[in-house]
Scaffold this active site. Structure first.
Site, PDB file in Angstrom:
ATOM      1  CB  CYS A  22       8.438 -40.572 -12.692  1.00  0.00           C
ATOM      2  SG  CYS A  22       9.573 -41.803 -11.629  1.00  0.00           S
ATOM      3  N   GLY A  36      -8.692  -7.411   4.302  1.00  0.00           N
ATOM      4  CA  GLY A  36      -8.907  -7.327   5.465  1.00  0.00           C
ATOM      5  C   GLY A  36      -8.892  -7.795   7.004  1.00  0.00           C
ATOM      6  CB  SER A  44      13.787 -41.867 -14.170  1.00  0.00           C
ATOM      7  OG  SER A  44      12.331 -41.374 -14.005  1.00  0.00           O
ATOM      8  NE  ARG A  89      -5.517  -4.406  -3.993  1.00  0.00           N
ATOM      9  CZ  ARG A  89      -5.835  -4.393  -2.741  1.00  0.00           C
ATOM     10  NH1 ARG A  89      -5.448  -4.531  -1.426  1.00  0.00           N
ATOM     11  NH2 ARG A  89      -7.353  -5.012  -2.529  1.00  0.00           N
ATOM     12  CE1 TYR A 127      10.998 -38.568 -17.957  1.00  0.00           C
ATOM     13  CE2 TYR A 127      12.914 -37.750 -19.056  1.00  0.00           C
ATOM     14  CZ  TYR A 127      12.108 -38.444 -18.387  1.00  0.00           C
ATOM     15  OH  TYR A 127      12.519 -39.408 -17.599  1.00  0.00           O
ATOM     16  CG  HIS A 156     -14.255 -10.075   4.172  1.00  0.00           C
ATOM     17  ND1 HIS A 156     -14.631 -11.082   3.752  1.00  0.00           N
ATOM     18  CD2 HIS A 156     -12.872  -9.570   4.000  1.00  0.00           C
ATOM     19  CE1 HIS A 156     -12.977 -12.113   3.961  1.00  0.00           C
ATOM     20  NE2 HIS A 156     -12.137 -11.633   4.572  1.00  0.00           N
ATOM     21  NE  ARG A 188      -5.150   3.501   3.865  1.00  0.00           N
ATOM     22  CZ  ARG A 188      -4.988   3.848   2.463  1.00  0.00           C
ATOM     23  NH1 ARG A 188      -4.632   4.955   2.434  1.00  0.00           N
ATOM     24  NH2 ARG A 188      -5.850   2.937   1.925  1.00  0.00           N
ATOM     25  CE  LYS A 224      -3.383  -0.297   2.310  1.00  0.00           C
ATOM     26  NZ  LYS A 224      -4.229  -0.506   3.864  1.00  0.00           N
ATOM     27  CG  MET A 264      -3.431  -7.611   9.137  1.00  0.00           C
ATOM     28  SD  MET A 264      -1.475  -7.674   7.950  1.00  0.00           S
ATOM     29  CE  MET A 264      -0.957  -6.257   8.472  1.00  0.00           C
TER      30      MET A 264
HETATM   31  P1  ADP Z   1      -7.833  -1.934   3.601  1.00  0.00           P
HETATM   32  O1  ADP Z   1      -6.191  -2.204   3.758  1.00  0.00           O
HETATM   33  O2  ADP Z   1      -7.968  -3.178   5.206  1.00  0.00           O
HETATM   34  O3  ADP Z   1      -7.801  -2.162   2.088  1.00  0.00           O
HETATM   35  P2  ADP Z   1      -6.794   0.441   4.150  1.00  0.00           P
HETATM   36  O4  ADP Z   1      -5.649   0.810   5.099  1.00  0.00           O
HETATM   37  O5  ADP Z   1      -7.439   0.557   2.595  1.00  0.00           O
HETATM   38  O6  ADP Z   1      -7.549  -1.344   4.779  1.00  0.00           O
HETATM   39  O7  ADP Z   1      -9.046   1.484   4.616  1.00  0.00           O
HETATM   40  C1  ADP Z   1      -9.847   0.771   4.973  1.00  0.00           C
HETATM   41  C2  ADP Z   1     -11.072   1.934   4.510  1.00  0.00           C
HETATM   42  O8  ADP Z   1     -10.454   3.144   4.319  1.00  0.00           O
HETATM   43  C3  ADP Z   1     -10.447   2.179   2.711  1.00  0.00           C
HETATM   44  O9  ADP Z   1     -11.968   2.052   2.084  1.00  0.00           O
HETATM   45  C4  ADP Z   1      -9.842   3.237   2.719  1.00  0.00           C
HETATM   46  O10 ADP Z   1     -10.211   3.715   1.411  1.00  0.00           O
HETATM   47  C5  ADP Z   1     -10.327   4.787   3.874  1.00  0.00           C
HETATM   48  N1  ADP Z   1      -9.427   5.107   3.789  1.00  0.00           N
HETATM   49  C6  ADP Z   1      -8.236   4.786   4.590  1.00  0.00           C
HETATM   50  N2  ADP Z   1      -7.443   6.637   4.261  1.00  0.00           N
HETATM   51  C7  ADP Z   1      -8.356   6.822   4.011  1.00  0.00           C
HETATM   52  C8  ADP Z   1      -8.170   8.394   4.370  1.00  0.00           C
HETATM   53  N3  ADP Z   1      -7.226   9.289   4.677  1.00  0.00           N
HETATM   54  N4  ADP Z   1      -9.231   9.524   4.005  1.00  0.00           N
HETATM   55  C9  ADP Z   1     -10.336   8.413   3.610  1.00  0.00           C
HETATM   56  N5  ADP Z   1     -10.738   7.224   3.215  1.00  0.00           N
HETATM   57  C10 ADP Z   1      -9.443   6.709   3.795  1.00  0.00           C
HETATM   58 MG    MG Z   2      -7.606  -0.690   1.007  1.00  0.00          MG
END
Ligand code: ADP
Ligand code: MG
Ligand code: MG
Length: 896
Positions: A856, A100, A788, A335, A876, A453, A91, A22, A102
């Site tokens: 094999c 989802g 083999s 990503r 092979y 999710h 984040r 991220k 962490m």
């Molecule tokens: P995940 O890895 O589970 O997607 P994120 O870190 O991307 O978690 O964040 C969870 C949610 O919060 C996502 O929908 C993301 O877009 C939103 N979010 C994260 N940071 C911000 C921010 N600075 N402003 C607004 N929304 C945010």
């Molecule tokens: Mg996210």
């Protein structure tokens, strides 16, 4: 120079090790000039230091102070200020995406003072209190470990008290009261006040993200995805932007192509007046990107432009999280997106045609695992009358899954461990469902879109999944669901179609997939039969990529096949030879009795009679096989299995003799037989009289087989064929064993040549399946023209594991405590068994440079193992016919 903190403007997409996926991509988008809210990344190095010492490194505290200061100066706002407060999100973000798994906390920096400041700044008091209650809720749940339901229930109560159903219908006063309730929950549950100091909030949230790396569900996910446990996670601190600032704001997720089908065109879900997880959680129903165009054409156009920019930059399907704050677009994440197997093949070819990637790259973007998913059967097309349609919803991850409905992840795991196929049915899934999703053959949810999710996780692990089945009323407490007048209880069989989104009651018949049709019967047949353009496009994509793999790979692909029938199938699937023909499979049924007579013969005459009876049968087997494999190498292994497989069962025979004795009707032959079986009984048959040992101990047995092979070759030559039979000796440990067999083979071939008037001169080689064989490969190579690797036995004998017993006995325990992340019988153990393969290859070739090397065991069809075999220079791999296309693809991928 900061050690643990990097500003978004400092990194790029190649620093995933340090910044996490991220963080690296946020940095990349910042570099590209896309609208990313300013922020910084706390590196994985900081997390590793924390995991090592159990404490936050002091340098990190200082660097965070400086980075926050920098943000504040940049934006002219202060964290937690009464006027114009700065708010941030904290984040998680590891190197590999763990959807989802962490924690993330939004709106950090709000407290009793700054909530007023936020209200003044935004001119929207309701919004400010909504953001505050979200902070306490998220912080309470993820940082203070308070049961999330307590907050959700309080929210429901507040809505009920006002007689409304959506949270957007609560006003500022309601939310203000809710904040008080939430604070009380925090007090009651954690024994402390909700922290008012913004820096304390920030620090606690950072530690919570570090800690979330070690949670049980994160560990489970990593084990499933084979992600190392010691990488740690980065933490991204990002200025908040607000999708919950009224009707001109919102938040969404988007894909640059359809990750389910691979269709071209943008695709996503948008939720007006919402924040963060609201979209993914499937709480309210979402708008499509086309709807967004109607709502806010300018922001929509900017989003599309950003998406195109990202796709041409990453040269791949991207998924994106974005927020629109009062008409202004913000990019929050991107990503390279996960995708289904059909999407992977189609998108790879689209990108080639769009001149974004080469064919080599296209090849490296699909996997053998994805190809094998496409080979599995699908539901037979029906006229509808033959099945009960329960509902039709969104297809999120393809496949045809039939199983018993279960309504909670624990039951799913329990039943799956009892060998039952289960379909996990949930209103919506959350990360706690992961274990159940892994155990199930399919997943069905009543709520959420293609980006929910359930959909994301199921796609990631190739699990069949249908989502957003709104007609379903799922009652987890009662373990049942109802729809269209039907009630499905726990244990009732349902069938879900991840390609069409259909859900049926009861079992539904399956048919071969179009890709399998192509692999077995060719492109024309598959195209002619394909039901629609998308299927034709998929079949063509698979064909193009496989052809390229064939043109690219160095490794040849052979198949393990014992009969002419198997050989035909293997050839049509692209096998270039037979790497293993197991002759013991030719001794079943009545022939078993003949072998029994050979083994137990009282004298030479009896033995010769039995051998003579077997000869024509064996010769015919080989003649048929060689006819089917004309022109291609056909490696025939002399009889291998443990002796007892050819003898009557000791217990049964004992009982028979004992019963007969009681009745006074003893059959003398049975008594003699019993004595022989007793004499030959082994405690450890797999390590006993088998393979070459049996051949050297029982006179005539190998001779018979060698003669049958040589005569079959002579017959094929006489018929104008091009037989390429090779004689393979199993379970060799010493060069002396091999020399004895080879000498016999040479003289039998000379005899047959003389008798038939043709030259029969077949290569003789051996299996390498004992550590001693691997270590003495230099000596074996003096007598062997080929090796083999029998990696099943080699794994068994190297580890000292009985492969027939380990699975139930202790592998699950070993997986749970991390001794093994994957069974060494599935993927080659490179460090141990692999080392023996490498040593044997080197030593063998040192003696005989033109020694042919193959494998094999089951590993010949395993993607990761194939890469290894390519890297040590084998010629092979040989695998089951069904796996041949996978091996072709993976051998191609190994070569690019
Ligand atoms: P995940 O890895 O589970 O997607 P994120 O870190 O991307 O978690 O964040 C969870 C949610 O919060 C996502 O929908 C993301 O877009 C939103 N979010 C994260 N940071 C911000 C921010 N600075 N402003 C607004 N929304 C945010
Ligand atoms: Mg996210
Ligand atoms: Mg073996």
């Amino acid at each position: 120079m900061a050690r643990y903190v990097k500003d978004f403007s400092e990194g790029d997409k190649d620093q995933k090790d340090l910044l996490g996926g991220k963080g690296a991509n946020l940095a990349e988008m910042t570099r590209l000039g896309l609208p990313v809210p300013p922020g910084f990344t706390i590196t994985t190095e900081a997390c590793r230091a924390y995991m090592r010492t159990g404490a936050v490194p002091p340098e990190l505290r200082v660097e965070v102070t400086m980075a926050v200061r920098h943000l504040e100066d940049q934006l002219g706002r202060r964290l937690g200020d009464f006027h114009e407060p700065l708010l941030v999100s904290v984040r998680s973000g590891a190197k590999f995406s763990m959807p989802g798994m962490m924690e993330t906390v939004l709106n950090v920096g709000l407290n009793d003072a700054s909530v007023q400041g936020l209200a003044a700044l935004s001119g929207d008091e309701r919004f400010a209190w909504d953001s505050y209650r979200r902070l306490i809720q998220m912080f309470g749940r993820t940082v203070l470990d308070i049961d999330g339901d307590l907050f959700a229930d309080a929210l429901d109560k507040a809505k009920a008290a006002r007689g409304v159903t959506a949270d957007v219908d609560l006003d500022a006063a309601d939310l203000r009261t809710l904040v008080d309730t939430y604070k009380q929950i925090v007090r009651d549950e954690s024994g402390r006040e909700f922290p008012q100091h913004p820096r304390e909030q920030l620090d606690m949230a950072i530690v919570a993200v570090f800690d979330s790396w070690g949670t049980e569900r994160a560990q489970l996910y990593r084990r499933k995805e084979r992600i190392p446990d010691d990488l740690g996670t980065a933490v991204n601190v990002c200025t908040m932007v607000f999708g919950n600032l009224g009707p001109t704001s919102g938040t969404g997720v988007a894909f640059t192509r359809d990750p389910a089908s691979g269709r071209t065109g943008e695709f996503g879900d948008y939720l007006v007046n919402a924040q963060g997880e609201d979209v993914v959680a499937g709480i309210r129903n979402t708008l499509s990107l086309a709807d967004l165009e109607d709502v806010d054409p300018a922001a929509h156009a900017e989003l599309l432009q950003a998406m195109r920019r990202l796709e041409t930059h990453y040269r791949d399907l991207c998924d994106i999280e974005f927020t629109i704050e009062r008409g202004k677009l913000w990019m929050l994440q991107t990503r390279v997106g996960k995708r289904t197997a059909p999407a992977a093949f189609r998108i790879a070819c689209q990108l080639v045609d769009e001149h974004l990637i080469t064919m080599d790259e296209a090849l490296s973007r699909v996997t053998g695992a994805q190809l094998s998913q496409l080979q599995f059967p699908q539901f037979a097309p029906g006229d509808g009358a033959d099945r009960v349609l329960l509902t039709k919803a969104m297809p999120a991850s393809p496949g045809a899954a039939v199983g018993m409905a279960v309504f909670d992840p624990e039951t799913a795991q329990q039943w799956a461990s009892e060998g039952k196929d289960v379909v996990l049915v949930r209103r919506e899934t959350n990360p706690d469902d992961l274990g159940g999703m892994i155990a199930a053959v399919g997943v069905l949810t009543a709520r959420g879109g293609k980006t929910s999710h359930a959909a994301v996780v199921a796609r990631g692990m190739g699990r069949t999944c249908v989502v957003g089945a709104e007609e379903l009323v799922v009652d987890s407490a009662a373990r049942s669901m109802t729809t269209r007048g039907h009630t499905v209880n726990e244990g009732d069989v349902i069938a879900i179609d991840g390609t069409t989104g259909e859900v049926f009651l009861g079992d539904v018949p399956v048919v071969p997939s179009p890709v399998q049709r192509y692999l077995e019967d060719g492109l024309d047949v598959a195209l002619a039969e394909a039901p629609d353009d998308e299927t034709r496009d998929l079949v063509r994509a698979v064909h193009r990529i496989l052809e390229h793999a064939d043109a690219t790979r160095r490794l040849r692909v052979h198949a393990n096949a014992d009969t002419a029938e198997d050989a035909l199938r293997a050839r049509s699937l692209g096998a270039e030879g037979i790497g293993l023909c197991r002759t013991e499979h030719m001794f079943l049924g009545e022939r078993r009795v003949l072998v029994e007579r050979v083994v137990l013969a009282a004298d030479d005459a009896e033995r010769t009679a039995a051998l003579d009876a077997l000869l024509p049968l064996q010769r015919q087997d080989f003649t048929d096989l060689l006819a089917e494999m004309d022109g291609l190498p056909t490696t025939i292994r002399l009889i291998d299995p443990p002796l007892h497989e050819f003898l009557p069962d000791l217990t049964e025979l004992s009982v028979k003799v004992a019963l007969a004795a009681e009745r006074g009707k003893v059959d003398e032959r049975d008594v003699t037989l019993l004595a022989a079986v007793r004499r030959m009984h082994e405690a450890n048959p797999m390590l006993g009289l088998r393979g070459v040992r049996l051949g050297l101990v029982v006179p005539g047995l190998f001779d018979l087989q060698i003669r049958a092979i040589a005569e079959a070759v002579a017959a094929r030559l006489a018929a104008g064929g091009h037989p390429h039979a090779e004689i393979m000796v199993p379970l060799v440990a010493s060069v002396q064993e091999l020399r004895l067999v080879r000498d016999r083979a040479l003289s039998i071939m000379a005899e047959v040549s003389a008798e038939q008037g043709v030259t029969v001169d077949l290569p003789v080689g051996c299996m390498i399946e004992l550590p001693r064989a691997a270590l003495t490969a230099d000596r074996l190579a003096t007598q062997a023209q080929f090796f083999s690797f029998g990696t099943n036995d080699l794994t068994q004998t190297t580890w000292g594991f009985s492969r027939d017993d380990v699975e139930g006995a202790f592998f699950s325990q070993y997986a749970a405590n991390g001794v093994l992340s994957v069974s060494p019988f599935e993927t080659i153990d490179v460090r141990g068994v692999g080392e023996l393969v490498k040593v044997a290859a080197e030593r063998g070739r040192a003696t005989r440079p033109d020694l042919t090397l193959g494998v094999c065991g089951e590993h010949g069809g395993d993607p990761e193992s194939i890469r290894f075999f390519d890297s040590v220079g084998l010629d092979y791999v040989s695998c089951s016919p069904f796996r041949v296309p996978v091996a072709r693809l993976e051998a191609g991928r190994a070569a690019v």
